[in-house]
Design an enzyme around this catalytic site. Structure first.
Site, PDB file in Angstrom:
ATOM      1  N   LEU A  59      63.178  72.610  60.455  1.00  0.00           N
ATOM      2  CA  LEU A  59      62.476  72.919  59.873  1.00  0.00           C
ATOM      3  C   LEU A  59      61.752  71.407  58.790  1.00  0.00           C
ATOM      4  CD1 LEU A  59      60.416  75.277  58.739  1.00  0.00           C
ATOM      5  CD2 LEU A  59      61.930  75.353  56.298  1.00  0.00           C
ATOM      6  N   ASP A  60      60.938  71.624  59.584  1.00  0.00           N
ATOM      7  CA  ASP A  60      59.925  70.036  58.827  1.00  0.00           C
ATOM      8  C   ASP A  60      60.872  68.809  59.030  1.00  0.00           C
ATOM      9  OD1 ASP A  60      58.417  71.737  57.682  1.00  0.00           O
ATOM     10  OD2 ASP A  60      59.532  71.326  55.515  1.00  0.00           O
ATOM     11  N   GLU A  61      61.260  69.382  60.383  1.00  0.00           N
ATOM     12  CA  GLU A  61      62.172  67.991  60.925  1.00  0.00           C
ATOM     13  C   GLU A  61      61.433  67.250  62.365  1.00  0.00           C
ATOM     14  OE1 GLU A  61      64.554  66.054  59.494  1.00  0.00           O
ATOM     15  OE2 GLU A  61      64.400  66.892  57.349  1.00  0.00           O
TER      16      GLU A  61
END
Lengths: 279, 279, 279, 279
Positions: B222-224
């Site tokens: 997530l969000d990476e």
């Protein structure tokens, strides 16, 4: 290598074929055509080759035959490991001059600096402290021809381009022509423009919120040459005219150093009165 | 056309030769190699041809033979006159969704929008007012599998990429895999990062001076995922946490719309966990 | 004059009345209350007076009586014509140090610089060329106590604040306490954050599009103190890790010099873990 | 409350004393003097009071007696909970108009919008969809007097300020005077300026690297009134003239919405041909 001319089908292929034949490894390639249907074509190609100095003349011969004649294109070839020679002209304001010298010493500008020329003697010691020759060429009075003749004697054969680092003298068309090398200038810029003397006072009076700078090539039309780079900083009503000048000086040196870097790396192509910048 | 793979001498030439053979006029060509000595090679070429739909299969055959096999390169070919189909996922916050719909109606985004999917019914009327189908798929509770199954039914075969326009639900790895299309997300970003809930309150507490946003491709982390675009705006101590959120929303929609535009124009190439953006 | 404390009706009036009684002319007044209903109150007032050194003690007595006691406020009074004394700590990276020294010589930083301290001898000659004392205090090995004791001997009574200009050593809590003066640090910042060693390589790997810097006061929590100023510059996939470092160095020195200027002009008020900056 | 006039010792104290007498709690106070020695003085004070509508006339009486007469200052008092009434003038370009309407609906602009006036009927349905009256007032031909008379009938008594959201008609001095309310305009701005028609084509020709916008108050000198806000965005040689216009439209709507917000919150004070903006 810079290639430019009228766009035609097959150019990229012809250029790439020449490089492939010489086993050149293309490191970067930027290409731009200002109109898909028959506009102007610009290409910057950086390639690496083991015996570059030896092979360059052969590549040039091939380019003449395969690219220049059949496609009516101009090209220039340059060994990026040989730094361009840059002369700096300065007056009393030292922020742009010192920023260039400082960045140069830090290895951030791939140029050599054979000379700094100024119409004021003030910066001599400081410049020489950087190990760079300083020449004081006074240019008082309306007739600049003696000073310009001296400038030309100093420059001739010694430099690849000139940077006006807040050099507050107007260059004659004759000087620009005889110098025969690109000349880069930096000047403050405002939204809107303020014509004439005292622009910072006028900007303060009008209450501008942005202070800018423009780096451009010098042409006979003062401050009207092809733009290389621009930037702005934000100011407020609480900034005095002196603050505006200080903020303006900061943005001037940042913009000028970017323009010089890009010019030194052959990232800027002039075309008419504008530039293609492969930054 | 996007070409990517291990860099070798002659690639550019081979590609250009194929295009020249089909009389394709190269409109723009961006090329990037992350290491002159044997790194990865990326090239985006836009060309124009009269009978593109007819000729594309032939060009593909040639590329297979002249480029893909000899140089072990991957390529994709796409007709830019056929817009990509974009699904938008949204929750309650409407600023990113509406910005996309609005820009789309103004002709600024070269995509078609076959559907908006939301876990809240609130925006139904507004979205349909743009002439775009709206599907309400509730996703309360910890088990998202029913909702995700419904999402997949709606998306399957109908879209080329998905945009999460402040869609506040976490997507499962299984969903990402089965969707089989790129998914773009936007989220707020701070210097330094503030982990966990209530980032704006924490940013206010720490007194940050910049509020940012990051658009990236969604991966299981997530969000990476690979970053497409980022930007920031300046804030001060006088901005309340609500002001920070409003400024943050402004920068989120600006960043997301740029990322969507570049993706829609095939200007973004994924490579490992980063992107090459020929903006 | 800085006044801060719990907000109450009548504070501004009480302060202004004291100044009016002494015929002080208010040059600028910034005021901020973080909550209209009983929050914290901050006020920066710059005033001019003919015999300031003589009258300051009287004004202080009046402020004690009319402001400090009745309103439970803290205040500080300072003569801005007396520059603060700034010590600079540096390591090998010289861009922040030289930028400060250079701006100081140009008259842009209203401070005196009684000393530069470094754990490397490299910059001695350069610093002394600016007419500023340079002290080399090695600090190899895990035990910094001898070095810190030497630092404290040098600083004690001689400086009003310390600037860490890319000083790559961690300061102990005991040192921070005994130094007893504000310490300003600059460090690189990324969206998102990259923890640990080699942040530029990680930023390159993730493909960040912005590189930033944060200037903050030093507290025991390393890099977690109140933020004074931040800024970013744009980078692209074509920037190498070395380019990112160079762009990062540029933004670091710009951010640090603004933070130092504002601190030197008493424009920064610390409150909890954030700052009020009347820039 | 806005107070402005010639700077004199004691003003801040006198104003604060009046507010303290009425138990007003000062929420924020911004003050600026353009010259410590007898320049112009500007102060914006936001205060909260329980029965504001009842007490305002009393405060005004006190200000007359304690501030206006003894210090020869002007002041204005306004209840910020009563939104200003804003009329929007538009032509065919809808980006600024829609941005204002959209922000207004999202609660980001503390104004009421009693009317949109356009010389084109195109936007009628869209505007009315926001629940806002739309008036089509054609203004073809060189004689604008009939149109302006109609404008004045619509505006008279109904609005507190006018926003020209890319309204491409020149307003007569007589109209500006009779309207009797501030008029805010937005126009594109370039470094350097490009006079006359087709500025984007000229900017493209010169190869500018920044495209900007300026929001200002309208005076009889077209585009020469006091500047409220400015901003720029970066462009490159690869942006077409159409791209420049689109980027320009983005920065225009961002700048205009900030200017409208600040005006609506009484953060902008006009002084001569510039503004004091307590943003």
């Amino acid at each position: 290598m810079i290639v430019q001319g009228a766009d035609r089908t097959g150019i990229v292929s012809a250029v790439a074929a020449v490089l492939a034949r010489h086993q050149a490894n293309i490191v970067s390639l930027d290409q731009y055509s200002d109109d898909p249907l028959g506009g102007a074509f610009f290409q910057r190609t950086v390639f690496s080759l083991d015996n570059l100095p030896l092979v360059l003349p052969e590549i040039a011969r091939d380019l003449d035959k395969q690219v220049k004649r059949p496609y009516a294109l101009d090209y220039t070839l340059r060994d990026l490991s040989v730094p361009l020679r840059m002369a700096v002209f300065a007056s009393k304001a030292d922020h742009c001059l010192l920023d260039l010298l400082w960045r140069h010493r830090r290895g951030e500008l791939p140029v050599s600096i054979p000379m700094v020329i100024s119409n004021h003697p003030d910066m001599a010691e400081e410049v020489r402290g950087f190990g760079i020759p300083f020449f004081h060429v006074p240019s008082a009075g309306p007739d600049k021809s003696a000073a310009e003749a001296e400038h030309l004697r100093l420059l001739k054969g010694n430099v690849d381009f000139v940077v006006l680092a807040r050099y507050m003298q107007i260059l004659s068309g004759s000087f620009i022509e005889q110098a025969g090398v690109p000349i880069i200038n930096i000047h403050h810029s405002f939204l809107p423009a303020f014509i004439g003397a005292g622009p910072y006072a006028k900007a303060k009076e009008r209450g501008v919120k942005l202070i800018g700078a423009t780096a451009h090539y010098v042409t006979e039309d003062l401050d009207e040459g092809p733009i290389i780079e621009q930037d702005v900083v934000r100011v407020t009503h609480a900034d005095t005219a002196a603050d505006l000048m200080r903020r303006g000086a900061d943005v001037e040196r940042a913009v000028l150093s970017r323009a010089v870097l890009w010019h030194a790396e052959d990232r800027v192509i002039r075309s008419g009165n504008h530039t293609i910048v492969f930054a």
